[in-house]
Design an enzyme around this catalytic site. Structure first.
Site, PDB file in Angstrom:
ATOM      1  N   ASP A 223      41.309  12.330 -29.672  1.00 20.32           N
ATOM      2  CA  ASP A 223      40.501  11.805 -28.579  1.00 20.32           C
ATOM      3  C   ASP A 223      41.435  11.206 -27.531  1.00 20.32           C
ATOM      4  O   ASP A 223      42.522  10.728 -27.857  1.00 20.32           O
ATOM      5  CB  ASP A 223      39.566  10.709 -29.092  1.00 20.32           C
ATOM      6  N   ASP A 262      38.652  17.248 -29.037  1.00 19.57           N
ATOM      7  CA  ASP A 262      37.711  16.423 -29.790  1.00 19.57           C
ATOM      8  C   ASP A 262      36.948  15.584 -28.764  1.00 19.57           C
ATOM      9  O   ASP A 262      36.360  16.118 -27.840  1.00 19.57           O
ATOM     10  CB  ASP A 262      38.452  15.588 -30.827  1.00 19.57           C
ATOM     11  N   ASP A 266      36.168   7.432 -28.550  1.00 19.74           N
ATOM     12  CA  ASP A 266      35.487   7.118 -29.799  1.00 19.74           C
ATOM     13  C   ASP A 266      35.612   5.627 -30.084  1.00 19.74           C
ATOM     14  O   ASP A 266      36.687   5.037 -29.914  1.00 19.74           O
ATOM     15  CB  ASP A 266      36.093   7.904 -30.970  1.00 19.74           C
ATOM     16  N   ARG A 321      26.690  13.684 -26.427  1.00 19.67           N
ATOM     17  CA  ARG A 321      27.310  12.421 -26.853  1.00 19.67           C
ATOM     18  C   ARG A 321      27.731  11.556 -25.668  1.00 19.67           C
ATOM     19  O   ARG A 321      28.895  11.306 -25.447  1.00 19.67           O
ATOM     20  CB  ARG A 321      28.515  12.672 -27.757  1.00 19.67           C
TER      21      ARG A 321
END
Length: 443
Positions: A223, A262, A266, A321
């Protein structure tokens, strides 16, 4: 060792400050000055204003604002950046990034283990040869998968950068950024990251998993930024993008997209008290994950944490997301969501989540229903009020439940956000966010 240029801040301090005028203008939208308080001239010493989201809770977030001159670094390369992060001592530090710091300037071939051959990998693990019933975890070290693992480990070591506590990382001017790296904010407190363009890291060695789904799948790592078990983190006026390597340009192998990205951000593993303000998240698939697992072992560390605020961000041309939430009390207000034809959903309602989504604006293309904004993954209540879609008020929960009765959502997240600064009506959000969000944007 000779003193490098990135450590000679005291000699250049006047010149650096003189060059910060544009950045001061860039960041005033979220500075203490914008809320009626005196702010330091140097944006690197600005702190999160009071009441500005969950990161303002308790002790607040000051990053490296109190750093002395010897712990202020100006960096221009990836090696200098990592050295500044690793410099000894426990006091606050400020890292000023000039230009683009590139973690992968030598390309993917520089990470490949001796003997690794992608064509050999494809030949051995093709579904017609290997099948779809057995994963690759038992493959020996000298196999194509073993050599891929070794190559991936070399990239992992090279592109991750661990951020210490009490640190501010800030871009200088309009064109500062970090390319191909993964910022690890892990197990620390009090970090500020501002005014940087993050070009998503490309996984040079994605893994094929034949058992993932009915057809197998490629899985990638890295990430742009990971907040892992950390507290009091403020991410402000950054731009997150796939840049030169969009998913649309990725090849297909074994009938599946060769996925090289990815997430962009996060927030996981007991992280808590995070504010993300005035950022741009653009051109990405799996964008922001809050809480990475439904498992009970993970839940023990996540319950009562993962409290995060998103405000005045632009979420543009994303698939999903934005964010997907588990467990946390997450406040999402005054953001603008602009979708394209690849849109799947914005808010993922996951296990024990308590999402509040208010005063947001959504710009959806023709044929895309507002019912897609919310996606139910688990049974959890959500508050969604005062939102607009294509300029018109829409009850996001009602339209979702009407069109997707098998995935009915319950209204009422069970808490009321109080850590907010100025709240703008949703109809004003596209203009305000469009003028102010992202790295290097004057305000």
């Amino acid at each position: 060792m000779n003193t490098p240029t990135w450590h000679a801040h005291a000699i250049r301090r006047a010149a650096v400050l003189a060059g910060c005028t544009a950045l001061v203008l860039t960041l005033t939208g979220t500075t203490a000055q914008a809320h009626g308080h005196s702010a330091p001239r140097d944006p690197a010493r600005q702190t999160l204003p009071a009441h500005d989201g969950w990161a303002a809770h308790g002790t607040g977030t000051s990053g490296g604002a109190a750093a002395d001159a010897a712990r202020v670094y100006t960096v221009r390369t990836w090696a200098q950046f990592r050295a500044a992060l690793a410099a000894g001592g426990t006091g606050p530090r400020i890292i000023k990034v000039k230009g683009t710091v590139d973690a992968v300037s030598e390309g993917c071939d520089a990470f490949a283990a001796p003997g690794y051959d992608f064509d050999a990998y494809l030949a051995k693990y093709a579904p017609g040869t290997w099948g779809l019933d057995t994963d690759l975890s038992a493959e020996p070290d000298d196999s194509p998968e073993g050599l891929r693992r070794a190559s991936a480990a070399r990239q992992d070591q090279a592109i991750k950068a661990n951020v210490p506590a009490d640190t501010t990382i800030i871009g200088i001017g309009r064109n500062a950024g970090i390319k191909g790296a993964s910022l690890q904010i892990k197990g620390v407190d009090n970090v500020i990251v501002r005014n940087l363009t993050f070009e998503s890291p490309v996984d040079c060695f994605p893994q094929w998993d034949p058992t993932d789904g009915d057809r197998g799948n490629w899985n990638s790592e890295y990430d742009s930024a990971v907040v892992y078990g950390s507290t009091h983190v403020w991410l402000d006026h950054n731009t997150f993008t796939d840049g030169e390597h969009p998913d649309s340009a990725a090849p297909v192998h074994f009938g599946m997209l060769y996925q090289r990205h990815d997430g962009q951000l996060d927030i996981v593993r007991g992280a808590d008290l995070v504010t993300a303000s005035w950022n741009v998240f653009r051109d990405h698939d799996k964008t922001i994950l809050i809480g990475n697992s439904d498992s009970e072992s993970t839940a023990v560390g996540d319950r009562g944490k993962l409290r995060t605020t998103f405000h005045h961000n632009l979420f543009e041309d994303l698939v999903e997301r934005a964010p997907r939430v588990r467990f946390g009390q997450v406040d999402v207000y005054d953001n603008h969501f602009v979708a394209d034809g690849s849109y799947a959903y914005s808010f993922g309602v996951g296990k024990e989540s308590a999402l509040v989504a208010e005063h947001n604006a959504f710009t959806l293309p023709a044929g895309v229903s507002p019912a897609k904004v919310l996606k139910k993954w688990s049974e959890a209540p959500v508050t969604a009020a005062h939102n607009r879609v294509n300029g018109r008020p829409v009850d996001l929960i009602a339209v979702h439940n009407a069109e997707l009765p098998a995935e009915t959502l319950r209204s009422g997240a069970g808490w009321t956000p109080v850590l907010r600064t100025a709240v703008h009506p949703a109809q004003a959000v596209p203009g305000i966010v469009g003028r102010g969000a992202g790295a290097g944007r004057p305000r």
